[in-house]
Scaffold this motif. Structure first.
Motif, PDB file in Angstrom:
ATOM      1  N   PRO A   1       2.005 -15.783  -5.250  1.00  0.00           N
ATOM      2  CA  PRO A   1       2.595 -15.124  -4.085  1.00  0.00           C
ATOM      3  C   PRO A   1       1.571 -14.300  -3.315  1.00  0.00           C
ATOM      4  CG  PRO A   1       3.156 -13.932  -6.082  1.00  0.00           C
ATOM      5  CD  PRO A   1       2.435 -15.173  -6.521  1.00  0.00           C
ATOM      6  N   LEU A   2       1.864 -14.086  -2.049  1.00  0.00           N
ATOM      7  CA  LEU A   2       1.020 -13.293  -1.164  1.00  0.00           C
ATOM      8  C   LEU A   2       1.867 -12.245  -0.452  1.00  0.00           C
ATOM      9  CD1 LEU A   2      -0.996 -16.190   0.531  1.00  0.00           C
ATOM     10  CD2 LEU A   2      -1.854 -14.643  -1.248  1.00  0.00           C
ATOM     11  N   ALA A   3       1.193 -11.230   0.042  1.00  0.00           N
ATOM     12  CA  ALA A   3       1.843 -10.214   0.868  1.00  0.00           C
ATOM     13  C   ALA A   3       1.076 -10.081   2.172  1.00  0.00           C
ATOM     14  CB  ALA A   3       1.862  -8.864   0.146  1.00  0.00           C
ATOM     15  N   LEU A   4       1.792  -9.924   3.268  1.00  0.00           N
ATOM     16  CA  LEU A   4       1.128  -9.599   4.527  1.00  0.00           C
ATOM     17  C   LEU A   4       0.896  -8.090   4.536  1.00  0.00           C
ATOM     18  CD1 LEU A   4       0.035 -10.610   7.232  1.00  0.00           C
ATOM     19  CD2 LEU A   4       2.259 -10.019   8.233  1.00  0.00           C
ATOM     20  N   VAL A   5      -0.366  -7.683   4.488  1.00  0.00           N
ATOM     21  CA  VAL A   5      -0.741  -6.270   4.406  1.00  0.00           C
ATOM     22  C   VAL A   5      -1.232  -5.811   5.771  1.00  0.00           C
ATOM     23  CG1 VAL A   5      -2.253  -4.590   3.293  1.00  0.00           C
ATOM     24  CG2 VAL A   5      -1.343  -6.526   1.977  1.00  0.00           C
ATOM     25  N   GLU A   6      -0.611  -4.777   6.286  1.00  0.00           N
ATOM     26  CA  GLU A   6      -0.995  -4.214   7.581  1.00  0.00           C
ATOM     27  C   GLU A   6      -1.774  -2.924   7.366  1.00  0.00           C
ATOM     28  OE1 GLU A   6       1.066  -2.791  11.788  1.00  0.00           O
ATOM     29  OE2 GLU A   6       2.214  -2.656   9.921  1.00  0.00           O
ATOM     30  N   LEU A   7      -2.951  -2.844   7.971  1.00  0.00           N
ATOM     31  CA  LEU A   7      -3.744  -1.620   7.950  1.00  0.00           C
ATOM     32  C   LEU A   7      -3.902  -1.151   9.390  1.00  0.00           C
ATOM     33  CD1 LEU A   7      -5.320  -3.755   5.657  1.00  0.00           C
ATOM     34  CD2 LEU A   7      -5.936  -1.437   4.961  1.00  0.00           C
TER      35      LEU A   7
ATOM     36  N   PHE B   1      -4.782  -7.173   9.669  1.00  0.00           N
ATOM     37  CA  PHE B   1      -3.847  -7.832   8.755  1.00  0.00           C
ATOM     38  C   PHE B   1      -4.628  -8.696   7.780  1.00  0.00           C
ATOM     39  CE2 PHE B   1      -1.129  -6.958  12.408  1.00  0.00           C
ATOM     40  CZ  PHE B   1       0.037  -6.486  11.803  1.00  0.00           C
ATOM     41  N   ILE B   2      -4.232  -8.631   6.517  1.00  0.00           N
ATOM     42  CA  ILE B   2      -4.791  -9.519   5.497  1.00  0.00           C
ATOM     43  C   ILE B   2      -3.644 -10.036   4.636  1.00  0.00           C
ATOM     44  CG2 ILE B   2      -7.052  -8.391   5.400  1.00  0.00           C
ATOM     45  CD1 ILE B   2      -6.094  -6.944   2.863  1.00  0.00           C
ATOM     46  N   ALA B   3      -3.912 -11.110   3.898  1.00  0.00           N
ATOM     47  CA  ALA B   3      -2.944 -11.630   2.928  1.00  0.00           C
ATOM     48  C   ALA B   3      -3.383 -11.159   1.549  1.00  0.00           C
ATOM     49  CB  ALA B   3      -2.892 -13.151   2.993  1.00  0.00           C
TER      50      ALA B   3
END
Length: 357
Positions: free
Chosen positions: A304-310, A319-321
């Motif tokens: 699984p992945l998460a969309l990470v917002e900085l 944005f990174i996964a």
């Protein structure tokens, strides 16, 4: 805050005792502790908790009450724990610049060169890359240069009985710090360590990796093989303990920490992608369906992945996964900004070390 946080406590879990002499010597080498004014011997709630701890841990009541009674309220600690005002803009570039800088990178190169064998062994035995371990110790303490100047007993007592009520999770955090205070008192008594000799952060974290007392109990290891654990004066113990912490918190050897993302989303899709926060939830295919495509190796990621917002203040966010390994780093400190700083500092130190060869 660390969660680490995160130094002589594994004795309760595995029978290994820290070196009292080494801990005392490293404590004396640091500047005098910050002192407050109000002894907790005058607080009925503190003395009642001392009695409860003594009963639960089978410790001498007079020792627990006398020790806790000599702890001092540190007025600056609640201020340091008070969250930033609502609406304060987060800024990844500003946050990053605090940790990825020439001074820290040079210190990291020296640390890696000095402890290359221990880092390689930790990577081999635990599967945690040397870069990540170097990144953690660098972000936390600049490789032992900034391990904290507060008496741990004072910091933990202050946060146990005078945690700032303005904090949105004041009740839960108070209980957390009371449990850490209990672990600390149990450790120091059973290990015959002077509880007033240990210095750490304003949150009570100790040593090169800033382990909290409970983390030291559960995950610190004698990695240098001298039959005691010392996360203050033994960088090798700190290296092995950080690696062991990550394995216990879901680190998967060989997995990337994150991937770049190409976004083409609607507001509704973005809301769905960000709803789980940094918890990995989506397959790469599902992320693509929602307008967040992970190119290259990320598209074939098995997990699984998460969309990470900085956020970047007024500029466009990054944005990174994030993978399960990115999430594992946030178990050390519950912040995606922290996790990416650890990763990028480790990468920067590795690159500088390679360039110096």
């Amino acid at each position: 805050m660390k969660r680490l946080l995160s130094t002589a406590l594994l004795c309760l879990a595995a029978g290994a005792l820290p070196s009292t002499a080494a801990l005392a010597q490293s404590a004396k080498a640091r500047p005098a502790a910050v002192q407050g004014t109000t002894p907790y011997a005058e607080r009925s709630d503190a003395m009642q908790l001392a009695a409860d701890i003594a009963a639960r841990r089978d410790l001498p009541l007079d020792w627990v009450q006398a020790t806790l009674g000599q702890a001092r309220f540190l007025p600056q600690v609640p201020r340091l724990m008070t969250p930033a005002p609502r609406g304060t803009a987060k800024n990844w570039n500003s946050y990053r610049s605090r940790f990825i800088d020439p001074v820290r990178i040079r210190a990291g190169v020296r640390f890696w060169q000095t402890h290359a064998a221990a880092l390689a062994r930790a990577e081999r035995e635990f599967g945690v890359p040397a870069e990540i371990i170097v990144g953690i110790i660098g972000v936390e303490t600049v490789y032992g240069q900034q391990m904290g100047n507060f008496r741990v007993i004072d910091a933990l007592a202050t946060l146990s009985f005078d945690f700032p009520q303005a904090h949105p999770r004041a009740a839960a955090r108070t209980e957390y710090f009371r449990s850490e205070l209990e672990q600390f008192l149990s450790l120091t008594h059973r290990s015959d360590i002077d509880p007033f000799s240990l210095r750490g952060s304003y949150a009570g974290a100790m040593g090169l990796g800033q382990f909290m007392p409970s983390s030291w109990v559960q995950w610190a290891v004698d990695f240098d093989g001298n039959d005691h654990i010392d996360l203050f004066a033994s960088p090798v113990d700190a290296i092995g303990s950080v690696a062991n912490y990550f394995i216990a918190h879901g680190w998967k050897p060989g997995m990337a920490t994150h991937y770049p993302v190409l976004l083409d989303t609607t507001p509704a899709q973005m809301a769905e992608l960000l709803a789980p926060d940094i918890l990995p939830t989506f397959t790469p295919a599902r992320m693509a369906e929602l307008g967040a495509r992970v190119p290259g190796a990320g598209a074939a990621h098995n997990g699984p992945l998460a969309l990470v917002e900085l956020q970047n203040g007024g500029d466009a966010p990054l944005f990174i996964a994030g993978t399960e390994n990115f999430y594992a780093i946030t178990r050390y400190n519950w912040s995606s900004y922290y996790a990416l700083s650890v990763i990028e500092l480790g990468q920067a130190v590795h690159a500088a070390r390679q360039a110096a060869r």
